[in-house]
Design a protein around this motif. Structure first.
Motif, short mmCIF file in Angstrom:
data_model
loop_
_atom_site.label_atom_id
_atom_site.label_comp_id
_atom_site.label_asym_id
_atom_site.label_seq_id
_atom_site.Cartn_x
_atom_site.Cartn_y
_atom_site.Cartn_z
N SER A 193 0.85 -1.18 0.00
CA SER A 193 0.00 0.00 0.00
C SER A 193 0.89 1.23 0.00
CB SER A 193 -0.90 -0.02 1.25
OG SER A 193 -1.53 1.22 1.43
N LEU A 194 0.31 2.36 -0.38
CA LEU A 194 1.05 3.62 -0.34
C LEU A 194 0.66 4.47 0.86
CD1 LEU A 194 0.85 4.65 -4.12
CD2 LEU A 194 2.48 3.13 -2.99
N LYS A 195 -0.23 3.96 1.71
CA LYS A 195 -0.82 4.75 2.80
C LYS A 195 0.21 5.36 3.74
CE LYS A 195 -5.32 2.39 3.04
NZ LYS A 195 -5.14 1.46 1.91
N THR A 196 1.26 4.60 4.06
CA THR A 196 2.25 5.10 5.02
C THR A 196 2.84 6.42 4.57
OG1 THR A 196 2.83 2.87 5.79
CG2 THR A 196 4.43 4.61 6.19
N PHE A 197 3.01 6.58 3.26
CA PHE A 197 3.72 7.74 2.74
C PHE A 197 2.89 9.02 2.76
CE2 PHE A 197 5.82 4.03 0.92
CZ PHE A 197 7.11 4.25 1.38
N TYR A 198 1.60 8.90 3.10
CA TYR A 198 0.82 10.11 3.34
C TYR A 198 0.13 10.05 4.70
CZ TYR A 198 -2.91 7.24 1.12
OH TYR A 198 -3.78 6.23 0.76
N ASP A 199 0.59 9.14 5.55
CA ASP A 199 0.11 9.04 6.93
C ASP A 199 0.76 10.16 7.73
OD1 ASP A 199 -0.35 8.42 9.63
OD2 ASP A 199 -0.32 6.26 9.25
N THR A 200 -0.04 11.07 8.29
CA THR A 200 0.50 12.23 8.98
C THR A 200 1.14 11.88 10.32
OG1 THR A 200 -1.73 12.73 9.81
CG2 THR A 200 -0.99 13.91 7.83
N ASP A 201 1.08 10.62 10.73
CA ASP A 201 1.86 10.20 11.89
C ASP A 201 3.34 10.14 11.55
OD1 ASP A 201 -0.33 9.95 13.54
OD2 ASP A 201 -0.57 7.79 13.21
N TYR A 202 3.64 9.97 10.26
CA TYR A 202 5.03 9.77 9.83
C TYR A 202 5.51 10.84 8.85
CZ TYR A 202 3.63 5.24 11.67
OH TYR A 202 3.13 4.24 12.47
N PHE A 203 4.59 11.43 8.10
CA PHE A 203 4.97 12.38 7.05
C PHE A 203 4.16 13.67 7.17
CE2 PHE A 203 6.53 8.44 5.35
CZ PHE A 203 7.62 8.79 4.57
N ASP A 204 4.81 14.78 6.87
CA ASP A 204 4.11 16.07 6.75
C ASP A 204 3.68 16.26 5.30
OD1 ASP A 204 4.49 16.92 9.45
OD2 ASP A 204 6.57 17.45 8.97
N ILE A 205 2.52 16.86 5.10
CA ILE A 205 2.02 17.15 3.76
C ILE A 205 2.62 18.48 3.31
CG2 ILE A 205 0.00 17.48 2.31
CD1 ILE A 205 0.16 14.69 3.58
N ILE A 206 3.33 18.49 2.20
CA ILE A 206 3.97 19.70 1.67
C ILE A 206 3.12 20.32 0.57
CG2 ILE A 206 6.07 20.66 0.66
CD1 ILE A 206 6.40 19.47 3.49
N VAL A 207 2.65 19.50 -0.35
CA VAL A 207 1.77 19.95 -1.44
C VAL A 207 0.63 18.95 -1.56
CG1 VAL A 207 1.57 20.36 -3.93
CG2 VAL A 207 3.67 21.05 -2.72
N ASN A 208 -0.59 19.46 -1.63
CA ASN A 208 -1.75 18.58 -1.75
C ASN A 208 -2.72 19.12 -2.79
OD1 ASN A 208 -3.86 16.82 -1.45
ND2 ASN A 208 -4.22 17.22 0.73
N HIS A 209 -2.80 18.44 -3.93
CA HIS A 209 -3.72 18.86 -4.99
C HIS A 209 -5.07 18.15 -4.88
CE1 HIS A 209 -0.52 20.53 -8.02
NE2 HIS A 209 -0.46 21.09 -6.84
N HIS A 210 -5.27 17.39 -3.82
CA HIS A 210 -6.54 16.68 -3.64
C HIS A 210 -7.54 17.52 -2.85
CE1 HIS A 210 -5.14 12.65 -5.05
NE2 HIS A 210 -3.98 13.16 -4.72
N GLN A 211 -7.12 18.63 -2.36
CA GLN A 211 -8.01 19.46 -1.54
C GLN A 211 -9.02 20.21 -2.40
OE1 GLN A 211 -4.98 21.78 0.46
NE2 GLN A 211 -5.06 20.47 2.25
#
Length: 211
Positions: A193-211
């Motif tokens: 899965s790719l979930k870990t790489f956008y899990d805010t427990d581990y990663f900060d969101i820098i750019v988000n085009h899904h908003q």
């Protein structure tokens, strides 16, 4: 015998047509300018080691999206590499959707151009240190030199080939030991899965085009 040969010919032809369709539909046609790119302000925020996720443009990505059922609709990812004013993305692609099999370094505008509209998401490992960035560069250069093929078996235990997220796990978790997730997360959840790489427990969101 003649009927068998005809059936075989039609079967092979169908496979070749399907392969050509899957391969050609994975990329958006190039025009005079790249169509989907990050703004200059967004690019200025990026640094080596950032993770860039996208939904690929094409039939294969659509099928992956349906199978993986990600919380955010992304199907592929890579590592951002910054060298002065140049931004590249290191990512592993299969020859079924690309003219190159395995790890490639691609200019970021080319990478984003082949992304589904409004699908880009860029994250950064929490508490990453400036001293880690050069280590990441060296890891990417090492694997780029080795030219390992794409891991079509999706076996995260196999170190002789990498699929896209496996390549990043290999660097972040196994080699540099920068990323450790909760023990409650199974290997299947981590590596398939790719979930870990956008899990805010581990990663900060820098750019988000899904908003």
């Amino acid at each position: 015998m003649r009927r068998f040969v005809l059936i075989l010919f039609l079967l092979v032809g169908s496979i070749l047509v399907a392969f050509k369709f899957l391969k050609s539909s994975s990329s958006r046609p190039l025009e005079e300018d790249f169509y989907y790119v990050l703004s200059e302000e967004e690019k200025q925020q990026l640094q080596t080691g950032d993770i860039i996720l996208r939904r690929g443009y094409g039939f294969v990505s659509t099928m992956i999206l349906r199978m993986m059922q990600e919380e955010i609709p992304v199907t592929h990812l890579g590592i951002v590499i910054r060298a002065n004013d140049s931004l590249q993305v290191a990512h592993s692609l299969s020859s079924t959707v690309s003219d190159q099999d395995g790890l490639r370094l691609q200019q970021i505008d080319s990478f984003t151009h082949n992304s589904y509209d409004s699908s880009l998401l860029i994250t950064r490992l929490k508490n990453i240190q400036s001293s880690d960035l050069e280590k990441i560069k060296k890891q990417v250069a090492y694997y780029h030199m080795k030219q390992l093929p794409f891991d079509h078996s999706f076996d995260y235990k196999d170190t002789t080939a990498h699929y896209c997220s496996e390549f990043i796990w290999r660097i972040y978790e196994h080699n540099l030991k920068m990323l450790k997730v909760a023990d409650s997360i199974s290997n299947e959840e981590k590596y398939n899965s790719l979930k870990t790489f956008y899990d805010t427990d581990y990663f900060d969101i820098i750019v988000n085009h899904h908003q």
